[in-house]
Design a protein around this motif. Sequence first.
Motif, PDB file in Angstrom:
ATOM      1  N   SER A 113     -51.970  40.671  13.157  1.00 17.19           N
ATOM      2  CA  SER A 113     -52.524  39.335  13.331  1.00 17.19           C
ATOM      3  C   SER A 113     -52.099  38.454  12.166  1.00 17.19           C
ATOM      4  O   SER A 113     -52.199  38.862  11.008  1.00 17.19           O
ATOM      5  CB  SER A 113     -54.053  39.400  13.417  1.00 17.19           C
ATOM      6  OG  SER A 113     -54.619  38.115  13.382  1.00 17.19           O
ATOM      7  N   ASP A 114     -51.620  37.253  12.461  1.00 16.87           N
ATOM      8  CA  ASP A 114     -51.193  36.342  11.403  1.00 16.87           C
ATOM      9  C   ASP A 114     -52.352  35.936  10.509  1.00 16.87           C
ATOM     10  O   ASP A 114     -52.176  35.760   9.297  1.00 16.87           O
ATOM     11  CB  ASP A 114     -50.554  35.096  12.023  1.00 16.87           C
ATOM     12  CG  ASP A 114     -49.237  35.412  12.723  1.00 16.87           C
ATOM     13  OD1 ASP A 114     -48.610  36.422  12.352  1.00 16.87           O
ATOM     14  OD2 ASP A 114     -48.837  34.658  13.636  1.00 16.87           O
ATOM     15  N   SER A 115     -53.537  35.777  11.075  1.00  9.87           N
ATOM     16  CA  SER A 115     -54.687  35.361  10.278  1.00  9.87           C
ATOM     17  C   SER A 115     -55.188  36.462   9.349  1.00  9.87           C
ATOM     18  O   SER A 115     -55.814  36.179   8.326  1.00  9.87           O
ATOM     19  CB  SER A 115     -55.825  34.911  11.196  1.00  9.87           C
ATOM     20  OG  SER A 115     -56.240  35.983  12.038  1.00  9.87           O
ATOM     21  N   MET A 116     -54.930  37.714   9.686  1.00  6.75           N
ATOM     22  CA  MET A 116     -55.397  38.841   8.874  1.00  6.75           C
ATOM     23  C   MET A 116     -54.272  39.470   8.054  1.00  6.75           C
ATOM     24  O   MET A 116     -54.499  40.458   7.357  1.00  6.75           O
ATOM     25  CB  MET A 116     -56.013  39.910   9.779  1.00  6.75           C
ATOM     26  CG  MET A 116     -57.166  39.427  10.642  1.00  6.75           C
ATOM     27  SD  MET A 116     -58.599  38.913   9.660  1.00  6.75           S
ATOM     28  CE  MET A 116     -59.159  40.481   9.041  1.00  6.75           C
ATOM     29  N   ARG A 117     -53.077  38.904   8.126  1.00  9.16           N
ATOM     30  CA  ARG A 117     -51.931  39.506   7.454  1.00  9.16           C
ATOM     31  C   ARG A 117     -52.120  39.576   5.937  1.00  9.16           C
ATOM     32  O   ARG A 117     -51.794  40.582   5.304  1.00  9.16           O
ATOM     33  CB  ARG A 117     -50.663  38.737   7.790  1.00  9.16           C
ATOM     34  CG  ARG A 117     -49.409  39.283   7.102  1.00  9.16           C
ATOM     35  CD  ARG A 117     -48.175  38.546   7.580  1.00  9.16           C
ATOM     36  NE  ARG A 117     -47.953  38.823   8.985  1.00  9.16           N
ATOM     37  CZ  ARG A 117     -47.272  39.873   9.439  1.00  9.16           C
ATOM     38  NH1 ARG A 117     -46.779  40.748   8.572  1.00  9.16           N
ATOM     39  NH2 ARG A 117     -47.093  40.057  10.719  1.00  9.16           N
ATOM     40  N   THR A 118     -52.660  38.503   5.350  1.00  7.45           N
ATOM     41  CA  THR A 118     -52.845  38.491   3.894  1.00  7.45           C
ATOM     42  C   THR A 118     -53.791  39.600   3.436  1.00  7.45           C
ATOM     43  O   THR A 118     -53.532  40.288   2.438  1.00  7.45           O
ATOM     44  CB  THR A 118     -53.396  37.130   3.439  1.00  7.45           C
ATOM     45  OG1 THR A 118     -52.496  36.094   3.860  1.00  7.45           O
ATOM     46  CG2 THR A 118     -53.540  37.095   1.925  1.00  7.45           C
TER      47      THR A 118
END
Length: 281
Positions: A222-227
């Motif tokens: 997920s892009d939002s959870m990548r960090t």
Amino acid sequence: MSTPQPPTHQQAAPAPNWQAAPGTSYVSPIPITRTHLGHALASEWTKIKSVRSTMWTLGVFLLLVVGVGLLVAVNTTTEDYTEVPYTIPAFFGLILGQICLITLGVLVVSSEYGTGMIRTTFTASPQRYRVLTAKLIIFFVVAFAVSAFAIGLVGLFTSSLHDGESGTPWGRSVLMGALYVSLLGVLALAVGSMLRHSAGAITTMLGVVLVPAILPAFLMLSDSMRTIGEKMMEYNAPNALARIFELDTDSGTGGSQLALLAGVTAAAIAGAYALLEKRDV
């Protein structure tokens, strides 16, 4: 009618040198000695060296770190160590061996709660903080000494197989690697003191070690959870050890990961001390 006998004169026996307990009127026939941390350390050392769980867990730890390390070492060449230390083979054994130190750390404190012997311990030493301090010190010293010995032994064996001149000094990896896994064990001891249950504390610590190593693979989808996934991947135990053993020098040498573990361990120890005084046994 009997004739009264004259009184006999006997010398009174000298009174024993009894001592009164401080603040009480009771006179104890046992000489009173003020206890200190040294007594607690001696007690905990006697416990940890005499129980079978210590021999089993440390024996399996040595078997994994040294055994796996030697197997890896004999399948490497001199060219493999041009830029990495000779302790690299020990890394593979530590990935599994750290679970042994975690288990021992939990058992050092939780086994006494499980058997009820903690009541005897606190009766003999009412200063609970002193007991926990002694457990932490003795366990850390034992875990660090055994870990450093195992890693150093693998490094010496690997060095003897090759020319003995790697491009990287390997003393640092011995000390930092031993310190990292020992702190994991101390963290497990603190968690065991707070939970007071062997299975629960071991399961919690396995989650602390394994979940950050597995979960990032899903979070990074997920892009939002990548960090979050990337940070978790950077600071999990396997990657931290990889940096300490210089397998991934582009991302650092493991100093920040070791500092984070030290901070989390210190917080857990503070929580263990706080709960120790508030709860009954």
